[in-house]
Design a protein around this motif. Structure first.
Motif, mmCIF file in Angstrom:
data_model
loop_
_atom_site.group_PDB
_atom_site.id
_atom_site.type_symbol
_atom_site.label_atom_id
_atom_site.label_comp_id
_atom_site.label_asym_id
_atom_site.label_seq_id
_atom_site.Cartn_x
_atom_site.Cartn_y
_atom_site.Cartn_z
ATOM 1 N N LEU A 154 63.248 43.723 53.758
ATOM 2 C CA LEU A 154 62.564 43.719 52.460
ATOM 3 C C LEU A 154 62.801 45.043 51.740
ATOM 4 O O LEU A 154 63.022 45.070 50.518
ATOM 5 C CB LEU A 154 61.069 43.500 52.709
ATOM 6 N N CYS B 88 53.763 41.509 46.341
ATOM 7 C CA CYS B 88 53.384 42.519 45.342
ATOM 8 C C CYS B 88 52.355 41.907 44.396
ATOM 9 O O CYS B 88 52.406 40.711 44.098
ATOM 10 C CB CYS B 88 54.602 42.982 44.550
ATOM 11 N N CYS C 64 61.605 46.714 47.869
ATOM 12 C CA CYS C 64 62.115 45.513 47.198
ATOM 13 C C CYS C 64 61.928 45.529 45.676
ATOM 14 O O CYS C 64 60.859 45.839 45.163
ATOM 15 C CB CYS C 64 61.404 44.297 47.784
ATOM 16 N N THR C 65 63.011 45.165 45.000
ATOM 17 C CA THR C 65 62.949 44.974 43.538
ATOM 18 C C THR C 65 63.550 43.617 43.189
ATOM 19 O O THR C 65 64.128 43.442 42.118
ATOM 20 C CB THR C 65 63.723 46.090 42.798
ATOM 21 N N ARG D 77 53.696 47.361 41.042
ATOM 22 C CA ARG D 77 52.986 47.470 42.324
ATOM 23 C C ARG D 77 52.868 48.918 42.766
ATOM 24 O O ARG D 77 53.695 49.766 42.386
ATOM 25 C CB ARG D 77 53.734 46.684 43.404
ATOM 26 N N SER E 215 57.792 43.843 41.251
ATOM 27 C CA SER E 215 58.002 45.204 41.777
ATOM 28 C C SER E 215 57.630 46.264 40.739
ATOM 29 O O SER E 215 57.355 47.406 41.091
ATOM 30 C CB SER E 215 59.464 45.380 42.190
ATOM 31 N N CYS F 184 60.294 35.642 46.850
ATOM 32 C CA CYS F 184 59.574 36.346 47.920
ATOM 33 C C CYS F 184 59.281 35.414 49.101
ATOM 34 O O CYS F 184 59.208 35.864 50.248
ATOM 35 C CB CYS F 184 58.267 36.917 47.371
HETATM 36 S S1 SF4 Z 1 56.923 40.146 45.256
HETATM 37 FE FE1 SF4 Z 1 58.340 40.015 46.986
HETATM 38 S S2 SF4 Z 1 60.346 39.644 46.068
HETATM 39 FE FE2 SF4 Z 1 59.010 40.393 44.428
HETATM 40 S S3 SF4 Z 1 59.373 42.612 44.412
HETATM 41 FE FE3 SF4 Z 1 57.595 42.229 45.733
HETATM 42 S S4 SF4 Z 1 58.416 42.093 47.805
HETATM 43 FE FE4 SF4 Z 1 60.142 41.854 46.357
#
Ligand code: SF4
Length: 283
Positions: free
Chosen positions: A89, A163, A92-93, A101, A98, A179
């Protein structure tokens, strides 16, 4: 007549295709641009193969065989396998969640748990602390778990998206789709005997069903996690059970549904052979 892409465009195409491959999407099709159309750029199949390492001509990739030795190693060391998923992961973007968060909220609990609870996504407290279900809804979930005669540490808890959606809105379809495969991998490692989907978003994502909570509740479903082709945890044999109940945040708004929730949890306990408390607790 095909054009040769510049370096930046080649990189963008390669990144996009790798992104889809991460999601387990292998079959890609080109649209021929009709003569005379000016938008976009076409790319030769051979060039696509060079920049993406894809086989040429483009054909559906064969199902990679599950390596029994690797799978056995994964099943033997669940904490390590969960760490691998967390490392995959990264920072993660992959989706727009993302952008606002504070922390990725991965999941928490016993990697060997018999029960896994799945919510829809982190709220403000979870975003701040990096752990699922730690706010008021989390306290209520803890009470629900305790009412079953077990502790929070005995179960595994995760969310469809990791996120926090802005203003706690419902995660959007594309966010769940991007995700969700990581959640599927977590399920495949923990291999719970039963999953409790908390609320409509989790239920609909996991079951792939669009229906009301009234219709989704009250059943024990067969559940088979859908895993990306690249997931080392991919086990075509693994399936488990799933029940649907109300999300604790909803119960805070409408406590009358606690009784219904308790019926759902009793169904879980009965399935697992757990002894039922003598009286209904105030969840
Ligand atoms: S919700 Fe999941 S896929 Fe989206 S940025 Fe966060 S960790 Fe990555």
């Amino acid at each position: 007549m095909a054009k040769v892409l510049d370096e930046q465009s080649r990189k963008a195409v390669a990144d996009t295709i790798r992104y889809y491959r991460d999601l387990g999407i292998y079959d890609l099709y080109r649209c021929e641009v009709p003569e005379g159309m000016t938008f976009g750029t076409t790319i030769e199949r051979e060039e696509l193969a060079v920049i993406t390492d894809l086989p040429t001509p483009l054909v559906a990739a064969p199902e990679p065989a599950v390596d029994p030795a690797q799978l056995a190693a994964i099943l033997a060391d669940k904490p390590a396998s969960l760490r691998v998923i967390r490392e995959d992961l990264g920072d993660c973007t992959r989706c727009k969640l993302s952008q606002q968060r504070t922390n990725i909220v991965f999941g928490v609990g016993d990697p060997h748990a018999r029960i896994m609870f799945v919510g829809e996504g982190p709220g403000a407290d979870e975003d701040a602390q990096g752990e699922p279900f730690v706010g008021r809804a989390g306290q209520l979930l803890n009470n629900m778990i305790n009412a079953m005669g077990i502790r929070r540490e005995d179960v595994y808890i995760g969310n469809v998206v990791k996120c926090r959606p802005p203003q706690n809105r419902t995660p959007e379809r594309d966010e769940c789709d991007v995700c969700g495969p990581f959640l599927m991998r977590q399920i495949s490692v923990v291999r719970p005997e039963i999953i409790v989907a908390l609320g409509a978003t989790a239920a609909k994502f996991l079951l792939g069903a669009v229906d009301s909570m009234a219709n989704l509740r009250g059943h024990i479903y067969d559940f088979h996690p859908i895993l990306p082709h690249t997931a080392p945890e991919r086990d075509p044999e693994f399936s488990t059970k799933l029940v649907v109940t109300y999300h604790p945040a909803y119960l805070l708004r409408d406590p009358r549904q606690k009784k219904e929730t308790w019926l759902d949890l009793q169904m879980v306990m009965k399935y697992l052979g757990m002894s039922l408390p003598k009286r209904n607790p105030e969840a």
